[in-house]
Design a protein around this motif. Sequence first.
Motif, short mmCIF file in Angstrom:
data_model
loop_
_atom_site.label_atom_id
_atom_site.label_comp_id
_atom_site.label_asym_id
_atom_site.label_seq_id
_atom_site.Cartn_x
_atom_site.Cartn_y
_atom_site.Cartn_z
N LEU A 32 0.83 -1.21 0.00
CA LEU A 32 0.00 0.00 0.00
C LEU A 32 0.86 1.25 0.00
O LEU A 32 0.61 2.21 -0.77
CB LEU A 32 -0.91 -0.01 1.23
CG LEU A 32 -1.80 1.21 1.44
CD1 LEU A 32 -2.80 1.36 0.29
CD2 LEU A 32 -2.57 1.09 2.76
N LEU A 33 1.89 1.27 0.81
CA LEU A 33 2.77 2.44 0.88
C LEU A 33 3.60 2.59 -0.40
O LEU A 33 3.93 3.70 -0.81
CB LEU A 33 3.70 2.32 2.09
CG LEU A 33 3.02 2.36 3.46
CD1 LEU A 33 4.01 2.08 4.57
CD2 LEU A 33 2.35 3.73 3.68
N LYS A 34 3.88 1.45 -1.02
CA LYS A 34 4.66 1.49 -2.27
C LYS A 34 3.83 2.03 -3.42
O LYS A 34 4.30 2.86 -4.22
CB LYS A 34 5.15 0.07 -2.59
CG LYS A 34 5.93 -0.04 -3.88
CD LYS A 34 6.35 -1.49 -4.13
CE LYS A 34 7.07 -1.64 -5.47
NZ LYS A 34 7.46 -3.05 -5.72
N VAL A 35 2.57 1.57 -3.52
CA VAL A 35 1.70 1.98 -4.63
C VAL A 35 1.14 3.39 -4.41
O VAL A 35 0.90 4.13 -5.38
CB VAL A 35 0.55 0.97 -4.79
CG1 VAL A 35 -0.45 1.43 -5.85
CG2 VAL A 35 1.09 -0.41 -5.15
N HIS A 36 0.95 3.76 -3.17
CA HIS A 36 0.39 5.09 -2.85
C HIS A 36 1.37 5.87 -1.98
O HIS A 36 1.20 5.98 -0.75
CB HIS A 36 -0.95 4.94 -2.13
CG HIS A 36 -2.00 4.27 -2.95
ND1 HIS A 36 -2.74 4.92 -3.91
CD2 HIS A 36 -2.44 2.97 -2.96
CE1 HIS A 36 -3.59 4.07 -4.48
NE2 HIS A 36 -3.43 2.88 -3.92
N PRO A 37 2.40 6.40 -2.57
CA PRO A 37 3.42 7.13 -1.79
C PRO A 37 2.86 8.34 -1.05
O PRO A 37 3.46 8.81 -0.07
CB PRO A 37 4.45 7.55 -2.85
CG PRO A 37 3.73 7.46 -4.16
CD PRO A 37 2.73 6.38 -4.01
N GLU A 38 1.70 8.84 -1.52
CA GLU A 38 1.10 10.00 -0.84
C GLU A 38 0.66 9.68 0.58
O GLU A 38 0.44 10.58 1.40
CB GLU A 38 -0.09 10.54 -1.65
CG GLU A 38 -1.34 9.65 -1.66
CD GLU A 38 -1.30 8.53 -2.68
OE1 GLU A 38 -2.33 7.84 -2.85
OE2 GLU A 38 -0.23 8.35 -3.30
N LEU A 39 0.53 8.37 0.90
CA LEU A 39 0.12 7.96 2.25
C LEU A 39 1.29 7.86 3.21
O LEU A 39 1.09 7.72 4.42
CB LEU A 39 -0.60 6.60 2.18
CG LEU A 39 -1.93 6.58 1.42
CD1 LEU A 39 -2.49 5.16 1.39
CD2 LEU A 39 -2.94 7.52 2.09
N GLN A 40 2.51 7.90 2.67
CA GLN A 40 3.68 7.82 3.54
C GLN A 40 3.72 9.02 4.47
O GLN A 40 3.59 10.16 4.04
CB GLN A 40 4.96 7.74 2.70
CG GLN A 40 5.04 6.49 1.84
CD GLN A 40 6.21 6.51 0.87
OE1 GLN A 40 7.17 7.25 1.07
NE2 GLN A 40 6.15 5.70 -0.19
N GLY A 41 3.88 8.75 5.74
CA GLY A 41 3.88 9.82 6.75
C GLY A 41 2.50 10.15 7.26
O GLY A 41 2.35 10.91 8.22
N LYS A 42 1.44 9.57 6.62
CA LYS A 42 0.06 9.90 7.01
C LYS A 42 -0.73 8.67 7.47
O LYS A 42 -1.87 8.81 7.90
CB LYS A 42 -0.68 10.53 5.83
CG LYS A 42 -0.05 11.82 5.32
CD LYS A 42 -0.81 12.35 4.11
CE LYS A 42 -0.15 13.62 3.57
NZ LYS A 42 -0.87 14.14 2.37
N LEU A 43 -0.13 7.51 7.37
CA LEU A 43 -0.85 6.27 7.69
C LEU A 43 0.00 5.40 8.61
O LEU A 43 1.21 5.23 8.37
CB LEU A 43 -1.17 5.50 6.40
CG LEU A 43 -2.01 4.23 6.54
CD1 LEU A 43 -3.42 4.56 7.03
CD2 LEU A 43 -2.08 3.49 5.19
N VAL A 44 -0.64 4.86 9.65
CA VAL A 44 0.07 4.01 10.62
C VAL A 44 -0.74 2.73 10.85
O VAL A 44 -1.96 2.78 11.03
CB VAL A 44 0.26 4.73 11.98
CG1 VAL A 44 0.88 3.78 13.00
CG2 VAL A 44 1.12 5.97 11.80
N LEU A 45 -0.05 1.60 10.82
CA LEU A 45 -0.65 0.32 11.20
C LEU A 45 -0.16 -0.03 12.60
O LEU A 45 1.05 -0.21 12.81
CB LEU A 45 -0.25 -0.78 10.21
CG LEU A 45 -0.61 -2.22 10.64
CD1 LEU A 45 -2.12 -2.40 10.75
CD2 LEU A 45 -0.02 -3.24 9.66
N VAL A 46 -1.09 -0.11 13.54
CA VAL A 46 -0.75 -0.54 14.90
C VAL A 46 -1.12 -2.02 15.01
O VAL A 46 -2.29 -2.38 14.97
CB VAL A 46 -1.51 0.29 15.96
CG1 VAL A 46 -1.20 -0.24 17.36
CG2 VAL A 46 -1.14 1.76 15.85
N GLN A 47 -0.11 -2.85 15.11
CA GLN A 47 -0.32 -4.29 15.21
C GLN A 47 -0.03 -4.75 16.63
O GLN A 47 1.12 -4.76 17.08
CB GLN A 47 0.57 -5.04 14.22
CG GLN A 47 0.47 -6.55 14.31
CD GLN A 47 -0.93 -7.07 14.02
OE1 GLN A 47 -1.53 -6.73 13.00
NE2 GLN A 47 -1.47 -7.88 14.92
#
Length: 844
Positions: A359-374
Motif C-alpha cells: 500500500l505504501l509502495k503503490v500510494h506514496p502520498e500515504l507515507q507519513g500519514k498512515l500508521v498500522l498498529v499491530q
Amino acid sequence: MLSRSCINLVDLASADMMYFPQTPRALPRAMTVQGVIPEADGNESNDENSDSPSYRHHKKKIIVANFLPLHAQKNLESGNWCFSFDDDSLLLQMKDGFSSDTDVFYVGSLKVDVDTSEQEEVAQKLLDEFNCVPTFLSSDLQKKFYHGFCKQYLWPLFHYMLPICPDYGFRFDRLLWRAYISANKVFADKIMEVINPEEDYVWIHDYHLMVLPTFLRRRFHRVKLGFFLHSPFPSSEIYRTLPVRNEILKALLNADLIGFHTFDYARHFLSCCSRMLGLDYESKRGYIGLEYFGRTIYVKILHVGIHMGRLESALNHPSSSIKVKEIREQFKGKKVIVGVDDMDIFKGISLKLLAMEQLLKVHPELQGKLVLVQIVNPARSTGKDVQDAKLETYTITKRINETYGVPGYEPVILIDRPVPLHEKTAYYALAECCIVNAVRDGMNLMPYKYTICRQGTPKMDEAMELASVCSRTSMLVISEFIGCSPSLSGAIRVNPWDIDAVADALHDAITMSDVEKQLRHEKHYRYICSHDVAYWAHSFMQDLERACRDHYSKRCWGIGFGLSVRILSLSPNFRKLSVDRIVDAYKRTSRRAIFLDYDGTVVPHHALIKKPSRDVIYVLGELCGDTNNTTFIVSGRGKVSLGEWLAPCENLGIAAEHGYYIRWTEKSEWETSTVAADFEWKRITEPVMKLYTEATDGSYIEKKETALVWHYQDAAPGFGSCQAKELLDHLESVLANEPVVVKRGYNIVEVKPQGVTKGLVAEKVLSTMISDGKLPDFVLCVGDDRSDEDMFESISQATYGSSLPIAPEIFACTVGQKPSKARYYLDDEEDVLALLKGLAAASK
C-alpha cells in the motif's frame, strides 16, 4: 466356531480397544445433599435404570471447558491461594443468557499447578465459593494432552495444516491420543461428581473435549448433552486424514446438540458423517437433524457474540480515557489502522504487513500519514512454527520502517506484549479501520469489539473530544476465511493470500466517504448488539432443551465398546420379533396374510445378484403352498423380473412397482391399478434425471413401466447424497402440477404415479380376503424401506379389527433397528430368512 450373535458383538468393538485408567481421587465426591455422597463410578451400570441419580437437587447448567474461568495466584509468604473470576472469560459471560435462578457449575483445569497435597482443600474452596470443579491433570498428562495432541496435532489439522513436513506440526502419535482420551476421562469423572443426570444440562466446549460425550453417554444414557466447537471444522478431505476420525465423529454424535459458528463448518461436519459413517441429515422447519441409532442429533449454526457490558465498562474506565488521549497525541494528523492477533502461523500477520508495505509502495502520498498498529497477543502454543512466524513478523516490520519511515514516523507500530483491555479499547476507538487477515480462524470477535468501541460512550466521546450527536463510522477489512466474515456483510472481504487485493482493500477503506462508512457501521452495530453472547447462550440452551425433550419417551440400550459406544434409542413398544412367539401365533391361526418386501428383506441390498437364493425360493414355496396362507411379495421392482425370478412359487402373490401391478398367483393375470394411466410426466422427468446422471459418475436410471428411478449407490457417497437432494428438489419443482409423487429411498430417487403405495396393496389384499369370507386372524408384514412404512400403517389400522369378530394377531416388522411405524424389528435378512423358515416348518 463363533455363533452369529458373538460375531455381532465382536463387530461392535472398536478396532482400537484401549485401557482407560481410573482417575486418582484427590477430590472427594461433592456432597450436594447433606449426608448423601454419590456412588463412585466404578460400579457403572448401563441398564435402563443406570441414569437414576443417587441424590437430588434442582436443575443446573454444567459448563465444561479446558480451563476454568478463574484467575489463580498463590501468596508466597502465607502460602494461601487466592482465586477470582476472569471477567473476560466467555464461559463466565454466558451466564447472562440464563435465567437468574439458574445454578451454573464449571468443570475444567486451572491455569496453574497445584501441589497434590493442596488439591483437596483447593477443590473444596472452588466448589463452595465459585461452583467450580477443577480437574487437576498431572503435569505430564497436561503436557501430552493439551500441548501435545490438542495444540500440536488437532489444532493445526482443524486449521487445514497437514503434518506433511516434520518441522511444522506433529504427526499422529498414539501415545498422545491416549493422553487425550485419559484427560477426557478425568473430565467425565469430575462431571459425575456434581451432575444430577435427570435434571441437569451439560454444555461441553471446543476441540479439547471431543470424546467426552462418549464417557458421559456411556454412564448416563439420557444425559442432556450439548457440544459447541469454537474452532473451524475442516472439510472431509482434510478431516479424513485423521487416523481416529471415526472415533471422534462417533463421540460427537453422543451429544444431543452440536453447535458451529458457521454453515460451512456444519456442512463439513455433516459431509464427514455422510462419507465416513453413511449418515444423511434432514432439515425440518429450520432445524438440521441426524438420525443415529434411533436418536436425533441436532446441529445448530449460530456464532458466539461479545459481552456488551464488559466492553462498555472498559471504554468508561479512566485508564481508557487517559490512553486514548496519549494515542491521539502520538498519531496526530495520521490515520490509524489497527490489528490485534495471537502470534501464530494462521493469523496472517506477515501477510498483513506485506499488504501494508504494498500500500505504501503503490500510494506514496500515504507515507507519513498512515500508521498500522499491530498488537500481538502472546502465543498459545510453542514450537518452531511460532518462532518462525515471530521472526518473520519482526523482519518485515523492520524492513517497512526502514524503507518508508522517517525520524518521528514509523509506518508500523508493533506492540508485542500483553495488552490490557482498556488499552485495546483505546486503539479500537481511535482507529479508522480494523483489519483481520487470518488465513483460517474459527470465529475472531475482534471486528465486533472494534465496531462497539467506534460507537463509543459519553466518557470516551469526551476523551476524544467528539460531540455526542456526531455520526459514527467504522471500516472493516476481514479475511473471507474467518468465522465472523458471513455475519459482517458491510465489511470489505479479502483473500489474505492476495497481497495486492488486501492493499487495495485497505486503500478503499481509508478513502471511502464518511456517509458510506456510517451506513456500514450502523448496519454492523445493530447486528452485533442483537447477537451478543447472552443471545448465543440463551439460543443454544433453548435448542438443547428442545433436543432433549423426548429423552424419557424411549427405551435406551448401550452398544459397542471403548470409544465405539453409542446408545440405541427406540420406542418403548419396539422390540425384536421372537421367532418362538410368532410361530406359536402362526400355529394357533388358520387364515393368514403375509406381506414381504423384496430388496433388503428377502434379498440383501448389497447383493450383486438380485435373484432370490434357493433357500428363499424354498421357504416362499412352502408358505404359499399352505392353503391357509395368502402370501405376497410387495416390491418396487418391475413385474417382468419379479415374475421370472419367483415363477417356481406358483401360489405366491406379487405386487410389482409398489402395487401398480398385482398378480394373485403364477397362473392369474396381472391386474392394473385404477389410477389413470397418464405417463406424460415421464417426458419431463427423464431429461432431468439424465442431466444428473451425466453429472454424477456411478449413477444410472432404471426405467419401469410406471416409474422412473435414479440410482446412486455406486456414486461417491457424499456427492451422490448431495445430488439426490438436489434432484429431489428439482423434480418436485418441475412436477408440481403432475399426478405423481417424488420419493427418496435407499440410494434412489423415484418418481411414480400418485395413489400407488404398498399400503394400498395391503388394504386391497385384506379387503379381498374379508369379502371372500376368509377373515384374517394373522397378519405379518416385513420390510426395510420407507415405502414399507405405508404397509405397516395400513395393517395396523383399527378399521380391520372393527369389522372382524376377533382382532387378528398383527406383526409389523422392520429390518434393522431404526425408528419405524412397525412394532417389531429383525436385525438383518438372515434373521428374516430364519423367521420364514420357522413359519414354513410350522406349515408342514
